[in-house]
Design a protein around this motif. Sequence first.
Motif, short mmCIF file in Angstrom:
data_model
loop_
_atom_site.label_atom_id
_atom_site.label_comp_id
_atom_site.label_asym_id
_atom_site.label_seq_id
_atom_site.Cartn_x
_atom_site.Cartn_y
_atom_site.Cartn_z
N GLY A 6 -7.79 4.86 -5.94
CA GLY A 6 -7.53 3.65 -5.18
C GLY A 6 -6.15 3.56 -4.58
N PHE A 7 -5.33 4.59 -4.76
CA PHE A 7 -3.98 4.57 -4.20
C PHE A 7 -3.93 5.15 -2.78
CE2 PHE A 7 -2.39 3.07 -8.06
CZ PHE A 7 -1.02 2.87 -7.98
N GLY A 8 -5.04 5.61 -2.26
CA GLY A 8 -5.07 6.08 -0.88
C GLY A 8 -4.57 7.50 -0.69
N LYS A 9 -4.68 8.34 -1.72
CA LYS A 9 -4.20 9.73 -1.60
C LYS A 9 -4.94 10.47 -0.48
CE LYS A 9 -5.33 10.70 -5.87
NZ LYS A 9 -5.76 9.35 -6.32
N THR A 10 -6.26 10.41 -0.54
CA THR A 10 -7.07 11.16 0.43
C THR A 10 -6.86 10.64 1.83
OG1 THR A 10 -8.74 11.66 -1.26
CG2 THR A 10 -9.42 11.86 1.04
N VAL A 11 -6.84 9.33 2.00
CA VAL A 11 -6.67 8.74 3.34
C VAL A 11 -5.34 9.16 3.94
CG1 VAL A 11 -6.43 6.59 4.62
CG2 VAL A 11 -8.16 6.77 2.83
N ALA A 12 -4.27 9.12 3.13
CA ALA A 12 -2.95 9.50 3.64
C ALA A 12 -2.91 10.98 4.00
CB ALA A 12 -1.88 9.18 2.60
N GLY B 67 -12.07 5.75 7.23
CA GLY B 67 -12.46 4.58 7.98
C GLY B 67 -11.68 4.46 9.29
N ALA B 68 -12.18 3.61 10.15
CA ALA B 68 -11.56 3.45 11.46
C ALA B 68 -10.19 2.78 11.34
CB ALA B 68 -12.46 2.61 12.36
N ASN B 69 -9.23 3.28 12.13
CA ASN B 69 -7.92 2.65 12.28
C ASN B 69 -7.22 2.42 10.94
OD1 ASN B 69 -5.78 1.57 13.71
ND2 ASN B 69 -6.61 -0.52 13.64
N PRO B 70 -6.99 3.48 10.14
CA PRO B 70 -6.26 3.28 8.88
C PRO B 70 -4.80 2.96 9.13
CG PRO B 70 -6.56 5.62 9.30
CD PRO B 70 -7.34 4.89 10.37
N LEU B 71 -4.17 2.31 8.18
CA LEU B 71 -2.76 1.97 8.30
C LEU B 71 -1.93 3.25 8.37
CD1 LEU B 71 -0.49 -0.24 8.16
CD2 LEU B 71 -0.45 0.21 5.69
N TYR B 72 -1.02 3.31 9.33
CA TYR B 72 -0.17 4.49 9.49
C TYR B 72 0.90 4.49 8.40
CZ TYR B 72 2.96 7.96 11.51
OH TYR B 72 3.74 9.07 11.70
N PHE C 7 2.53 0.60 -1.03
CA PHE C 7 2.88 0.08 0.28
C PHE C 7 4.30 -0.48 0.27
CE2 PHE C 7 -1.85 -0.77 0.60
CZ PHE C 7 -2.09 0.28 1.47
N THR C 8 5.02 -0.26 1.35
CA THR C 8 6.31 -0.91 1.53
C THR C 8 6.07 -2.33 2.04
OG1 THR C 8 6.53 -0.19 3.83
CG2 THR C 8 7.35 1.30 2.13
N LEU C 9 7.13 -3.15 2.03
CA LEU C 9 7.01 -4.51 2.55
C LEU C 9 6.59 -4.48 4.02
CD1 LEU C 9 7.38 -7.56 2.33
CD2 LEU C 9 9.82 -7.24 2.78
N GLU C 10 7.13 -3.56 4.78
CA GLU C 10 6.77 -3.46 6.20
C GLU C 10 5.30 -3.11 6.37
OE1 GLU C 10 9.36 -2.03 4.78
OE2 GLU C 10 10.97 -3.28 5.62
N GLU C 11 4.77 -2.25 5.49
CA GLU C 11 3.36 -1.89 5.58
C GLU C 11 2.46 -3.05 5.19
OE1 GLU C 11 3.70 2.94 4.81
OE2 GLU C 11 3.52 1.58 3.11
N VAL C 12 2.89 -3.85 4.22
CA VAL C 12 2.13 -5.04 3.84
C VAL C 12 2.10 -6.02 5.01
CG1 VAL C 12 2.05 -7.04 2.31
CG2 VAL C 12 2.56 -4.77 1.38
N GLU C 13 3.23 -6.17 5.70
CA GLU C 13 3.26 -7.04 6.87
C GLU C 13 2.29 -6.54 7.94
OE1 GLU C 13 7.34 -6.89 7.96
OE2 GLU C 13 7.94 -8.57 6.65
N ALA C 14 2.23 -5.23 8.13
CA ALA C 14 1.32 -4.66 9.13
C ALA C 14 -0.13 -4.93 8.74
CB ALA C 14 1.58 -3.16 9.27
N LEU C 15 -0.44 -4.84 7.45
CA LEU C 15 -1.80 -5.13 7.00
C LEU C 15 -2.17 -6.58 7.26
CD1 LEU C 15 -1.85 -3.18 3.60
CD2 LEU C 15 -3.28 -2.70 5.60
N LEU C 16 -1.24 -7.48 7.01
CA LEU C 16 -1.52 -8.89 7.22
C LEU C 16 -1.72 -9.22 8.70
CD1 LEU C 16 0.89 -10.62 4.66
CD2 LEU C 16 -1.60 -10.48 4.55
#
Length: 286
Positions: A44-50, A13-18, A187-196
């Motif tokens: 659902g853990f995002g293996k392929t996307v990562a 998908g477009a613009n996945p979380l780094y 996800f780390t806390l920082e990554e959750v913040e980025a998602l929000l």
Amino acid sequence: MRQNEDCSPPRTGANPLYRGALLNRWDEALRRGVPGLFVGAPGGFGKTVALVQWLHGRRSGVGWLTLDEHHDHEPRLVSGLLRALAFAQRRNRRLAALARREGPFSEEDLFDALDRVVLDGERTHLLVLDDLHCLADPKTIRLLLRFLKRLPRSFAVCLAGRALPDPLDELVLKGDLEVTPASALAFTLEEVEALLRRRKGRRPGDAETLFARTGGWPMAVAAFLRGDRPDEVEDRRNQDLLFSYLETHVWGFLDEDTREVLLRASLAPSLTPRRCRCLTGRADSE
């Protein structure tokens, strides 16, 4: 290469979380000379996307094979591995000629292909085998093990799936596979913040609550983001997550006869709302 022989990484998908920490972990493993990686986690853990994100900057030298139930048969698995090898070494005419040959293919063809691989350095190419859990036949798994043991040093391998088949544990014990567990994909806390920050109406300050409730589990985080704010979510959300997980990873693997037996043996038909309230002491038991 013909179009159906394209073994490039799939699109996401477009613009996945780094996922910087995760990607650095894999880069470091290859720098240390680790022959292979195994990324193991439920769906659902995002293996392929990562993994696609990790390979984004590599325009050549990568062969990606997404496995399915059709590959759980020796000639088809060999065919897929041949195509992936040839795609990673697209200038290797001898290898490409073998991969284009009409099947059926045998184990001897696979090892013939390995003899044709160009040895041009240490870990200059990467072979990715995604959805490894689709291989269940002991014969195909043993064939894959023999292939991985003979894979030239110019290739690193990355395996991804829900679980590592038992015979391949040998590669982990020998240090030929470095394991990335499900916990590392959370996800780390920082990554959750980025998602929000990407969500309208969401406050980055909600990140700690969301992280505490989900532990960073990607499926749970996604479910919360589709629903209410974390501080407004009731226990029913946790129940929905559990039901969704069981539906995907337990119920979905059972055949119809087994499901019928379990339904007939279940106590659910006997549990009236009044009995549920008596058993749990909760008003919302029904």
